[in-house]
Design a protein around this motif. Structure first.
Motif, PDB file in Angstrom:
ATOM      1  N   ARG A   1       0.702  -1.166  -0.028  1.00  0.00           N
ATOM      2  CA  ARG A   1       0.013  -0.009   0.114  1.00  0.00           C
ATOM      3  C   ARG A   1       0.872   1.329   0.046  1.00  0.00           C
ATOM      4  O   ARG A   1       0.427   2.311  -0.612  1.00  0.00           O
ATOM      5  CB  ARG A   1      -0.904  -0.037   1.197  1.00  0.00           C
ATOM      6  N   PHE A   2       1.989   1.309   0.623  1.00  0.00           N
ATOM      7  CA  PHE A   2       2.863   2.196   0.673  1.00  0.00           C
ATOM      8  C   PHE A   2       4.105   2.202   0.055  1.00  0.00           C
ATOM      9  O   PHE A   2       4.473   1.048  -0.396  1.00  0.00           O
ATOM     10  CB  PHE A   2       3.344   2.592   2.022  1.00  0.00           C
ATOM     11  N   ALA A   3       4.712   3.268  -0.554  1.00  0.00           N
ATOM     12  CA  ALA A   3       5.959   3.142  -1.569  1.00  0.00           C
ATOM     13  C   ALA A   3       6.693   4.247  -1.083  1.00  0.00           C
ATOM     14  O   ALA A   3       6.523   5.539  -1.211  1.00  0.00           O
ATOM     15  CB  ALA A   3       5.653   3.187  -2.918  1.00  0.00           C
ATOM     16  N   ILE A   4       8.076   3.838  -0.682  1.00  0.00           N
ATOM     17  CA  ILE A   4       9.076   4.909  -0.211  1.00  0.00           C
ATOM     18  C   ILE A   4       9.758   5.166  -1.363  1.00  0.00           C
ATOM     19  O   ILE A   4      10.477   4.124  -2.299  1.00  0.00           O
ATOM     20  CB  ILE A   4       9.959   4.517   1.002  1.00  0.00           C
ATOM     21  N   SER A   5      10.459   6.556  -1.780  1.00  0.00           N
ATOM     22  CA  SER A   5      11.303   6.523  -2.913  1.00  0.00           C
ATOM     23  C   SER A   5      12.169   7.938  -2.335  1.00  0.00           C
ATOM     24  O   SER A   5      11.885   8.524  -1.463  1.00  0.00           O
ATOM     25  CB  SER A   5      10.571   6.921  -3.989  1.00  0.00           C
ATOM     26  N   ARG A   6      13.178   8.203  -3.170  1.00  0.00           N
ATOM     27  CA  ARG A   6      14.093   9.188  -2.672  1.00  0.00           C
ATOM     28  C   ARG A   6      14.443   9.923  -3.868  1.00  0.00           C
ATOM     29  O   ARG A   6      14.704   9.441  -4.926  1.00  0.00           O
ATOM     30  CB  ARG A   6      15.213   8.724  -2.054  1.00  0.00           C
TER      31      ARG A   6
END
Length: 120
Positions: A66-71
């Motif tokens: 459900r969540f996605a982390i990116s930079r």
């Protein structure tokens, strides 16, 4: 001086989406792992997601899928895209800089937090 500033929190209905941002004033940003943690009222601060310098990611089981982390290392910014939000996702969300870990103690710098409230 290290400074992390979160933004993007707010009130959303269950099933909705939000994107959190964390702008980091930190030398060597690209060499740090960046994490997101959250703390609900009366509960311990818990791990949500982390992204390493090489974009390796780890998620808590409760948010996986459900969540996605990116930079974006050019902007010294880390993001948390949150979808299919549930009332139990309601918490203050904190950005942190440190090691590629799920443990709070491995992160030495923290933001002030941004409130996310999911209504049913």
């Amino acid at each position: 001086q290290v400074q992390l500033v979160e933004s993007g929190g707010g009130l959303v209905q269950a099933g909705g989406s939000l994107r959190l941002s964390c702008a980091a004033s930190i030398r060597g940003f690209s060499t740090y792992a960046m994490g997101w943690f959250r703390q609900a009222p009366g509960k311990e601060r818990e791990f949500v997601a982390v992204i390493g310098w090489n974009a390796v990611t780890t998620y808590a089981d409760s948010v996986k899928g459900r969540f996605a982390i990116s930079r974006d290392n050019a902007k010294n910014t880390v993001y948390l895209q949150m979808s299919s939000l549930k009332p139990e996702d309601t918490a203050v969300y904190y950005c942190a800089a440190g090691s590629l870990s799920t443990r709070r103690g491995d992160f030495g710098a923290w933001g002030q937090g941004t409130q996310v409230t999911v209504s049913s």
